[in-house]
Design a protein around this motif. Structure first.
Motif, PDB file in Angstrom:
ATOM      1  N   THR A 109     109.376  29.510  22.561  1.00 33.81           N
ATOM      2  CA  THR A 109     109.139  31.100  22.715  1.00 33.81           C
ATOM      3  C   THR A 109     108.737  31.608  21.184  1.00 33.81           C
ATOM      4  OG1 THR A 109     111.142  30.873  24.152  1.00 33.81           O
ATOM      5  CG2 THR A 109     110.821  33.058  23.141  1.00 33.81           C
ATOM      6  N   SER A 128     113.024  24.959  23.588  1.00 32.66           N
ATOM      7  CA  SER A 128     112.898  26.272  24.330  1.00 32.66           C
ATOM      8  C   SER A 128     112.790  27.368  23.294  1.00 32.66           C
ATOM      9  CB  SER A 128     113.935  26.621  25.237  1.00 32.66           C
ATOM     10  OG  SER A 128     114.085  25.768  26.293  1.00 32.66           O
ATOM     11  N   GLY A 147     111.325  38.753  23.378  1.00 30.47           N
ATOM     12  CA  GLY A 147     111.786  37.361  23.317  1.00 30.47           C
ATOM     13  C   GLY A 147     112.736  36.949  23.830  1.00 30.47           C
ATOM     14  N   ILE A 157     117.552  34.996  20.597  1.00 30.50           N
ATOM     15  CA  ILE A 157     116.796  33.923  21.283  1.00 30.50           C
ATOM     16  C   ILE A 157     117.614  32.584  21.345  1.00 30.50           C
ATOM     17  CG2 ILE A 157     114.750  32.566  21.232  1.00 30.50           C
ATOM     18  CD1 ILE A 157     113.110  34.809  20.292  1.00 30.50           C
ATOM     19  N   LEU A 183     111.613  36.168  27.512  1.00 27.17           N
ATOM     20  CA  LEU A 183     110.688  34.964  27.585  1.00 27.17           C
ATOM     21  C   LEU A 183     111.371  33.914  27.579  1.00 27.17           C
ATOM     22  CD1 LEU A 183     107.666  35.604  25.491  1.00 27.17           C
ATOM     23  CD2 LEU A 183     107.518  35.396  27.847  1.00 27.17           C
ATOM     24  N   ILE A 184     112.396  33.577  26.859  1.00 30.25           N
ATOM     25  CA  ILE A 184     113.411  32.391  26.754  1.00 30.25           C
ATOM     26  C   ILE A 184     113.899  32.134  28.013  1.00 30.25           C
ATOM     27  CG2 ILE A 184     115.278  33.572  25.764  1.00 30.25           C
ATOM     28  CD1 ILE A 184     113.956  30.319  24.453  1.00 30.25           C
TER      29      ILE A 184
END
Length: 253
Positions: A87, A83, A231, A142, A234-235
């Motif tokens: 990302t 993941s 970020g 992240i 998104l993760i």
């Protein structure tokens, strides 16, 4: 013994007392990550080196240290690693475009006096360097969000092995929403804590609000925070979907 050594010793003792072996690994991981960043910076100064490729390699190594070295190699860390890398790649393309359009690369006029004695013709692409700096600033947050979501989803799956993929994905998103607010605020306050002196300098120079907002130094840091926040956002769905997919797939087999 100076202050830094004393503080490092206190941190190590606390991390070992509270975290045990994992706490000790986390402490040594700090120095490993520092070594990776130091080597990356040295290589970046070599002419004709591509900072983007170098950043991807460095982020991969840092993710391996933070996930596999600290938490061992297991299903949680594997999905968190996948993941994180997905990302980072998505975010990297976005950051390169943003850095190029915003023209925040290079140095601001506030920094000219400090670097006036040095030559700026060093043969590196400052657009790519700017993108690399933003990615390096975001990789820690992240990876942290990825392992937090992955670990929580694994625990729920262990206690409710018959849970559906949709419900497991929804749980991952729910955990991510709780993390999102605190992590973005952490990034925001880290900026103001690190650049408090710069803000005071702006006040002493009688900068107007518009001049502060349009300053290259300030704009670069704000874009840094916003990209890191993107970020982190998104993760969350990426990690939740990958975990839900693999956990249910393993159960069905």
């Amino acid at each position: 013994m100076n202050v830094s050594v004393c503080l490092a010793a206190i941190l190590f003792i606390l991390m070992v007392l509270i975290g045990g072996k994992k706490g000790a690994r986390s402490f040594f991981a700090l120095f490993l990550n520092f070594g990776v960043l130091l080597i990356t910076i040295i290589i970046m100064t070599i002419p004709n080196t591509n900072p983007i490729i170098l950043t991807l390699i460095a982020c991969t190594v840092i993710s391996c240290i933070n996930l596999f070295y600290i938490n061992d190699i297991n299903s949680k860390t594997k999905t968190a690693f996948i993941s994180t890398m997905i990302t980072i790649v998505i975010l990297l393309f976005f950051i390169v475009i943003t850095t190029n359009k915003a023209m925040i690369q290079g140095f601001g006029e506030e920094e000219v006096e400090e670097i006036g004695m040095f030559s700026l013709y060093i043969g590196v692409d400052f657009v790519k360097i700017g993108a690399a700096v933003i990615i390096m600033s975001a990789i820690g947050s992240i990876a942290d969000v990825a392992i937090s979501i992955s670990s929580s989803m694994r625990e729920v799956f262990n206690h409710h092995p018959l849970i559906s993929r949709k419900d497991l994905f929804s749980f991952g998103l729910s955990i991510g929403r709780d993390i999102l607010g605190t992590d973005t605020n952490t990034l925001f306050f880290a900026f103001f804590g690190g650049y408090l002196g710069l803000l005071i300098w702006f006040k002493d120079l009688s900068y107007s609000f518009g001049e502060i907002i349009n300053s290259k130094v300030f704009s670069a840091e704000m874009i840094n925070i916003l990209c890191a926040g993107i970020g982190v956002a998104l993760i969350i769905p990426i990690t939740a979907w990958i975990n839900a997919y693999f956990l249910v797939k393993i159960r069905d087999k």
